[in-house]
Motif scaffolding. Structure first.
Motif, PDB file in Angstrom:
ATOM      1  N   THR A 122      33.780  37.689  39.068  1.00  0.00           N
ATOM      2  CA  THR A 122      34.336  38.271  40.294  1.00  0.00           C
ATOM      3  C   THR A 122      34.204  37.310  41.459  1.00  0.00           C
ATOM      4  OG1 THR A 122      33.733  40.485  39.513  1.00  0.00           O
ATOM      5  CG2 THR A 122      34.223  40.221  41.859  1.00  0.00           C
ATOM      6  N   THR A 123      33.081  36.627  41.545  1.00  0.00           N
ATOM      7  CA  THR A 123      32.867  35.655  42.615  1.00  0.00           C
ATOM      8  C   THR A 123      33.844  34.498  42.507  1.00  0.00           C
ATOM      9  OG1 THR A 123      30.524  36.243  42.670  1.00  0.00           O
ATOM     10  CG2 THR A 123      31.170  34.161  43.699  1.00  0.00           C
ATOM     11  N   GLU A 168      38.873  31.866  44.344  1.00  0.00           N
ATOM     12  CA  GLU A 168      40.215  31.313  44.111  1.00  0.00           C
ATOM     13  C   GLU A 168      41.241  31.969  45.022  1.00  0.00           C
ATOM     14  OE1 GLU A 168      40.943  31.906  40.014  1.00  0.00           O
ATOM     15  OE2 GLU A 168      39.651  30.237  39.337  1.00  0.00           O
ATOM     16  N   GLU A 169      41.127  33.306  45.223  1.00  0.00           N
ATOM     17  CA  GLU A 169      42.058  33.983  46.130  1.00  0.00           C
ATOM     18  C   GLU A 169      41.915  33.503  47.562  1.00  0.00           C
ATOM     19  OE1 GLU A 169      41.432  38.094  45.708  1.00  0.00           O
ATOM     20  OE2 GLU A 169      42.178  38.237  43.647  1.00  0.00           O
ATOM     21  N   VAL A 170      40.676  33.267  48.009  1.00  0.00           N
ATOM     22  CA  VAL A 170      40.453  32.748  49.350  1.00  0.00           C
ATOM     23  C   VAL A 170      41.049  31.362  49.485  1.00  0.00           C
ATOM     24  CG1 VAL A 170      38.708  32.029  50.991  1.00  0.00           C
ATOM     25  CG2 VAL A 170      38.428  34.177  49.758  1.00  0.00           C
ATOM     26  N   ALA A 171      40.881  30.561  48.430  1.00  0.00           N
ATOM     27  CA  ALA A 171      41.440  29.224  48.480  1.00  0.00           C
ATOM     28  C   ALA A 171      42.964  29.246  48.564  1.00  0.00           C
ATOM     29  CB  ALA A 171      40.995  28.439  47.255  1.00  0.00           C
ATOM     30  N   THR A 203      27.548  38.063  34.103  1.00  0.00           N
ATOM     31  CA  THR A 203      28.791  37.342  33.821  1.00  0.00           C
ATOM     32  C   THR A 203      29.950  37.919  34.603  1.00  0.00           C
ATOM     33  OG1 THR A 203      27.994  36.860  31.582  1.00  0.00           O
ATOM     34  CG2 THR A 203      30.351  36.612  31.996  1.00  0.00           C
ATOM     35  N   LYS A 204      30.028  39.266  34.671  1.00  0.00           N
ATOM     36  CA  LYS A 204      31.115  39.890  35.420  1.00  0.00           C
ATOM     37  C   LYS A 204      31.014  39.575  36.907  1.00  0.00           C
ATOM     38  CE  LYS A 204      31.893  43.789  32.298  1.00  0.00           C
ATOM     39  NZ  LYS A 204      31.865  45.281  32.141  1.00  0.00           N
ATOM     40  N   SER A 205      29.783  39.586  37.447  1.00  0.00           N
ATOM     41  CA  SER A 205      29.628  39.277  38.868  1.00  0.00           C
ATOM     42  C   SER A 205      30.013  37.834  39.153  1.00  0.00           C
ATOM     43  CB  SER A 205      28.177  39.535  39.292  1.00  0.00           C
ATOM     44  OG  SER A 205      27.285  38.697  38.587  1.00  0.00           O
TER      45      SER A 205
END
Length: 478
Positions: free
Chosen positions: A465-466, A471-474, A460-462
């Motif tokens: 994180t993905t 979202e940051e890349v977007a 779930t954490k991975s």
């Protein structure tokens, strides 16, 4: 065109007729195991037989029943489930008929242990295969209803046995049960195969295997040794041809056919040994329960039959309701089996300490409930641990482990009863065996549960994180 590929499983329809037929077979045959103590122990006592002898008879019966799984697969392929189940009913009838005319204890070993045990061993998997071909999503409910037939027989047959013993004697009581077992042939008539595949020709198959072995022998015998000069030989090169022996081929086929690779799994060992110990304690309890009620608690035959019916009545109700509850709550099969084992341990201890009828009746009901939890989830526990292609081998190994343990540990329980001359101490010995299973399984199940929770949290954490990285890349791209 492959018949299996075009087969449509109705998940009901005529399948419910098959379920009713299997319930009839179970009611008139499988339930006979529950009245062994009530029916045979008195006659064995007149023959100067002790509890050790009675335990030997029941344990050999279980041995024949479980080890019949070694060749039940080829029998079903060659003769179809209907014929195998019918053969099992005939063997049960013949074995009980021999017991009716027994004059020595070894006659019971031949009739009840081998013929009845082997017949029941043929009935159980063949009837399951008949149901399995008609159901997919409703398979658990169908199996529960079919097993409820055995529970209904366990409710009614003790009263029938009591009436026959009191009014007609041992011989006519056993003959009546043998006649009742023949009615299972009526149920076997309705085990119609669903879209049967082509006939399996075992004779042709064995001839092809024999021809293949002869070809391999001819090929290995025609090999010639070629002498190569030392100057042309490469360093480390082996010139001796590698040939496979007949024993090697047979052992490899044995490992593959029986899925012996499962024995490398320590958890699988724990599962099959634990279930075999619970099975052995259940078989021994069924044998001594009437004697405990009649001699230790001091009740008459009518109360004994009522308590046995209370066990069977609770068992039959839970066989119908428990699969619905556990499927809804999504409780793992092995956890349900463990809870049932813990409940049987507690009930054995309370039952051994009490002589009051109300408490004994309550404990009889509790034992029936917990027994159903172990019986229903026996094969399901194996199926949840093994892959589908290894399931048949896993079930076979589980049956063989039951056969080995019931003839060793089961005989030890019979010896404890005779040595101590007490049904109460025998109940405590059964409770110790059940406690060992609880203590062995609980830490392992908790450890695996925590490990799975940590894996889910890590996953779930991975994933979070993905998602956050995406979202940051977007945002940067925008």
């Amino acid at each position: 065109m492959d018949v299996q590929a075009t087969r449509v499983v109705p998940d009901g329809g005529y399948g419910w007729v098959v379920v009713a037929a299997v319930a009839l077979i179970n009611m008139t045959n499988q339930s006979i195991l529950s009245v062994f103590g009530q029916l045979f122990v008195g006659e064995l006592r007149q023959m100067q037989g002790d509890t050790f002898t009675a335990a030997l008879i029941t344990n050999l019966n279980s041995l024949a029943l479980n080890f019949s799984g070694l060749f039940i697969g080829p029998a079903i392929k060659s003769f179809k489930p209907r014929n195998v189940a019918a053969t099992g009913c005939v063997l049960v009838w013949f074995g009980l008929t021999l017991c009716a005319f027994a004059t020595q204890s070894w006659h019971f070993i031949v009739g009840y242990s081998f013929f009845v045990g082997f017949g029941l061993g043929l009935i159980s998997p063949s009837t399951f295969m008949a149901i399995n071909s008609y159901f997919t999503s409703k398979r658990g409910r169908a199996v529960g209803v079919s097993l409820a037939g055995a529970g209904l027989g366990q409710v009614l047959i003790p009263h029938l046995v009591r009436y026959l013993l009191e009014n007609h004697g041992f011989r006519y009581a056993v003959l009546a049960l043998s006649a009742l077992s023949v009615t299972g042939l009526v149920g076997a008539m309705f085990l119609k195969p669903l879209n049967p595949t082509g006939k399996h020709n075992n004779h042709r198959h064995m001839r092809l295997l024999a021809d293949a072995d002869q070809a391999d022998k001819h090929q290995s015998s025609s090999l010639q040794v070629v002498v190569v000069p030392a100057s042309n030989q490469t360093k480390g090169e082996e010139l001796i041809p590698k040939t496979e022996t007949i024993c090697g081929r047979l052992s490899q086929r044995l490992v593959q056919s029986m899925d012996l690779e499962l024995l490398k799994d320590f958890v699988f060992w724990s599962i099959i040994i634990g279930m075999a110990l619970v099975y052995t304690a259940t078989v021994n309890f069924t044998m001594i329960f009437p004697g405990f009620l009649g001699q230790s608690a001091g009740f008459d035959s009518q109360v004994v039959a009522f308590c046995m019916s209370a066990v069977a009545g609770a068992d039959i109700v839970c066989r119908l309701l428990l699969p619905i509850i556990t499927d809804h709550l999504r409780i793992p099969y092995r956890v349900v089996f463990l809870l049932g084992t813990a409940g049987l341990f507690a009930a054995r201890c309370i039952l051994a300490q009490s002589k009051d009828l109300p408490i004994i009746i309550v404990m009889s009901v509790l034992i029936g409930v917990m027994k159903s939890a172990t019986v229903l989830n026996n094969n399901l526990t194996i199926s949840s641990h093994c892959r589908s292609e290894k399931l048949a081998g896993g079930l076979g190994l589980s049956m063989m482990s039951k056969g080995v343990i019931v003839i060793s540990v089961g005989q030890m329980l019979g010896w404890v009863r005779d040595f101590a001359d007490s049904y109460t101490i025998c109940l405590y010995a059964q409770a110790v065996i059940l406690l060992l299973v609880v203590l062995a399984w609980t830490p392992e199940i908790l450890f695996r549960h925590r490990k799975q929770r940590r894996q889910r949290r890590t996953t779930t954490k991975s994933m979070e994180t993905t998602v956050d990285g995406g979202e940051e890349v977007a945002k940067l791209n925008s």
